[in-house]
Design a protein around this motif. Structure first.
Motif, PDB file in Angstrom:
ATOM      1  N   CYS A 231       0.845  -1.194   0.000  1.00 35.30           N
ATOM      2  CA  CYS A 231       0.000   0.000   0.000  1.00 35.30           C
ATOM      3  C   CYS A 231       0.879   1.242   0.000  1.00 35.30           C
ATOM      4  CB  CYS A 231      -0.914   0.009   1.228  1.00 35.30           C
ATOM      5  SG  CYS A 231      -2.204  -1.254   1.177  1.00 35.30           S
ATOM      6  N   PRO A 232       0.478   2.268  -0.757  1.00 37.92           N
ATOM      7  CA  PRO A 232       1.279   3.494  -0.803  1.00 37.92           C
ATOM      8  C   PRO A 232       1.190   4.270   0.511  1.00 37.92           C
ATOM      9  CG  PRO A 232      -0.705   3.738  -2.136  1.00 37.92           C
ATOM     10  CD  PRO A 232      -0.673   2.323  -1.653  1.00 37.92           C
ATOM     11  N   ASN A 233       2.166   5.123   0.738  1.00 41.71           N
ATOM     12  CA  ASN A 233       2.156   5.989   1.927  1.00 41.71           C
ATOM     13  C   ASN A 233       0.876   6.807   1.947  1.00 41.71           C
ATOM     14  OD1 ASN A 233       4.663   5.063   2.669  1.00 41.71           O
ATOM     15  ND2 ASN A 233       5.760   6.779   1.725  1.00 41.71           N
ATOM     16  N   GLY A 234       0.337   7.015   3.129  1.00 36.67           N
ATOM     17  CA  GLY A 234      -0.882   7.792   3.278  1.00 36.67           C
ATOM     18  C   GLY A 234      -2.143   6.969   3.099  1.00 36.67           C
ATOM     19  N   SER A 235      -2.005   5.662   2.940  1.00 38.58           N
ATOM     20  CA  SER A 235      -3.179   4.798   2.820  1.00 38.58           C
ATOM     21  C   SER A 235      -3.132   3.754   3.923  1.00 38.58           C
ATOM     22  CB  SER A 235      -3.215   4.119   1.442  1.00 38.58           C
ATOM     23  OG  SER A 235      -2.158   3.186   1.324  1.00 38.58           O
ATOM     24  N   SER A 236      -4.244   3.076   4.127  1.00 35.75           N
ATOM     25  CA  SER A 236      -4.269   1.994   5.119  1.00 35.75           C
ATOM     26  C   SER A 236      -4.549   0.676   4.400  1.00 35.75           C
ATOM     27  CB  SER A 236      -5.318   2.279   6.193  1.00 35.75           C
ATOM     28  OG  SER A 236      -6.597   2.397   5.622  1.00 35.75           O
ATOM     29  N   CYS A 237      -4.157  -0.410   5.046  1.00 36.11           N
ATOM     30  CA  CYS A 237      -4.284  -1.743   4.469  1.00 36.11           C
ATOM     31  C   CYS A 237      -5.479  -2.461   5.080  1.00 36.11           C
ATOM     32  CB  CYS A 237      -2.991  -2.515   4.737  1.00 36.11           C
ATOM     33  SG  CYS A 237      -2.941  -4.146   3.994  1.00 36.11           S
ATOM     34  N   ASN A 238      -6.268  -3.136   4.242  1.00 37.21           N
ATOM     35  CA  ASN A 238      -7.418  -3.916   4.679  1.00 37.21           C
ATOM     36  C   ASN A 238      -7.247  -5.351   4.185  1.00 37.21           C
ATOM     37  OD1 ASN A 238     -10.119  -4.507   5.614  1.00 37.21           O
ATOM     38  ND2 ASN A 238     -10.766  -4.368   3.488  1.00 37.21           N
ATOM     39  N   ASN A 239      -7.038  -6.298   5.125  1.00 41.52           N
ATOM     40  CA  ASN A 239      -6.819  -7.691   4.745  1.00 41.52           C
ATOM     41  C   ASN A 239      -8.096  -8.320   4.186  1.00 41.52           C
ATOM     42  OD1 ASN A 239      -4.899 -10.041   4.869  1.00 41.52           O
ATOM     43  ND2 ASN A 239      -6.616 -10.896   5.994  1.00 41.52           N
ATOM     44  N   LEU A 240      -7.937  -9.142   3.138  1.00 46.18           N
ATOM     45  CA  LEU A 240      -9.016  -9.939   2.570  1.00 46.18           C
ATOM     46  C   LEU A 240      -8.665 -11.409   2.781  1.00 46.18           C
ATOM     47  CD1 LEU A 240      -9.362  -8.066  -0.850  1.00 46.18           C
ATOM     48  CD2 LEU A 240     -10.731  -7.717   1.216  1.00 46.18           C
ATOM     49  N   VAL A 241      -9.642 -12.279   2.733  1.00 41.79           N
ATOM     50  CA  VAL A 241      -9.379 -13.702   2.919  1.00 41.79           C
ATOM     51  C   VAL A 241      -8.983 -14.311   1.580  1.00 41.79           C
ATOM     52  CG1 VAL A 241     -10.326 -15.925   3.630  1.00 41.79           C
ATOM     53  CG2 VAL A 241     -10.969 -13.856   4.857  1.00 41.79           C
ATOM     54  N   GLY A 242      -7.711 -14.697   1.473  1.00 36.02           N
ATOM     55  CA  GLY A 242      -7.196 -15.335   0.269  1.00 36.02           C
ATOM     56  C   GLY A 242      -7.107 -14.398  -0.906  1.00 36.02           C
ATOM     57  N   GLY A 243      -6.818 -14.972  -2.053  1.00 40.12           N
ATOM     58  CA  GLY A 243      -6.742 -14.207  -3.289  1.00 40.12           C
ATOM     59  C   GLY A 243      -5.393 -13.552  -3.506  1.00 40.12           C
ATOM     60  N   ILE A 244      -5.204 -13.068  -4.705  1.00 36.31           N
ATOM     61  CA  ILE A 244      -3.993 -12.341  -5.079  1.00 36.31           C
ATOM     62  C   ILE A 244      -4.440 -11.034  -5.688  1.00 36.31           C
ATOM     63  CG2 ILE A 244      -1.935 -12.326  -6.526  1.00 36.31           C
ATOM     64  CD1 ILE A 244      -1.753 -14.456  -4.425  1.00 36.31           C
ATOM     65  N   PRO A 245      -4.148  -9.873  -5.167  1.00 40.67           N
ATOM     66  CA  PRO A 245      -3.575  -9.698  -3.839  1.00 40.67           C
ATOM     67  C   PRO A 245      -4.628  -9.989  -2.771  1.00 40.67           C
ATOM     68  CG  PRO A 245      -4.154  -7.553  -4.697  1.00 40.67           C
ATOM     69  CD  PRO A 245      -4.480  -8.581  -5.792  1.00 40.67           C
ATOM     70  N   GLY A 246      -4.195 -10.344  -1.610  1.00 44.01           N
ATOM     71  CA  GLY A 246      -5.112 -10.693  -0.528  1.00 44.01           C
ATOM     72  C   GLY A 246      -5.429  -9.522   0.380  1.00 44.01           C
ATOM     73  N   TYR A 247      -5.415  -8.317  -0.178  1.00 48.94           N
ATOM     74  CA  TYR A 247      -5.693  -7.115   0.613  1.00 48.94           C
ATOM     75  C   TYR A 247      -6.119  -5.980  -0.305  1.00 48.94           C
ATOM     76  CZ  TYR A 247      -1.092  -5.675  -1.048  1.00 48.94           C
ATOM     77  OH  TYR A 247      -0.037  -5.346  -1.858  1.00 48.94           O
ATOM     78  N   ASP A 248      -6.752  -4.976   0.289  1.00 51.51           N
ATOM     79  CA  ASP A 248      -7.098  -3.730  -0.393  1.00 51.51           C
ATOM     80  C   ASP A 248      -6.326  -2.606   0.269  1.00 51.51           C
ATOM     81  OD1 ASP A 248      -9.033  -4.576  -2.239  1.00 51.51           O
ATOM     82  OD2 ASP A 248     -10.636  -4.421  -0.773  1.00 51.51           O
ATOM     83  N   CYS A 249      -6.070  -1.560  -0.471  1.00 48.82           N
ATOM     84  CA  CYS A 249      -5.508  -0.340   0.105  1.00 48.82           C
ATOM     85  C   CYS A 249      -6.621   0.701   0.135  1.00 48.82           C
ATOM     86  CB  CYS A 249      -4.337   0.163  -0.724  1.00 48.82           C
ATOM     87  SG  CYS A 249      -2.960  -0.996  -0.774  1.00 48.82           S
ATOM     88  N   ILE A 250      -6.767   1.353   1.266  1.00 49.90           N
ATOM     89  CA  ILE A 250      -7.798   2.376   1.416  1.00 49.90           C
ATOM     90  C   ILE A 250      -7.093   3.729   1.444  1.00 49.90           C
ATOM     91  CG2 ILE A 250      -9.663   3.240   2.872  1.00 49.90           C
ATOM     92  CD1 ILE A 250      -9.873   0.278   3.918  1.00 49.90           C
TER      93      ILE A 250
END
Length: 113
Positions: A60-79
């Motif tokens: 995740c880029p600076n100034g954003s937060s990370c939100n974990n997802l279950v599985g998958g590629i990528p297994g997270y979102d950046c907010i």
């Protein structure tokens, strides 16, 4: 003479799959083999979700937060911060926060934004 042929057994077919929820099954001559699905890793308890946000592997880029997802590629979102949206670049395997142009939605109707 009589010709006999063997039909391979598909150990993974239907509900009889021996693999867990987060595993893919591959039928082999030695029987079924279970492999963790993308976004999971093999643990003593089976296939567990990779927690990219807490293990520091997220991009995740600076100034954003990370939100974990279950599985998958990528297994997270950046907010991203208000006024920007997160965009995932598959080729670069990275995230960017891009400015949202509120005028693209034409909030002023026929007026000027």
């Amino acid at each position: 003479g009589v010709s006999l042929s063997c039909i391979p057994i598909d150990y993974c077919q239907g509900e009889a799959s021996p693999c867990g929820l987060y595993e893919d099954c591959q039928s082999t001559t030695m029987g079924p083999q279970c492999y963790c699905k993308p976004g999971f890793h093999n643990d003593t308890a089976g296939c567990m979700d990779i927690k990219e946000c807490s293990d520091g592997s997220h991009k995740c880029p600076n100034g954003s937060s990370c939100n974990n997802l279950v599985g998958g590629i990528p297994g997270y979102d950046c907010i991203c911060e208000d006024g920007s949206k997160s965009v995932y670049n598959v080729m670069a395997d990275s995230w960017d926060c891009e400015d949202i142009n509120e005028c693209d939605d034409d909030p002023c109707g026929l007026g000027t934004c």
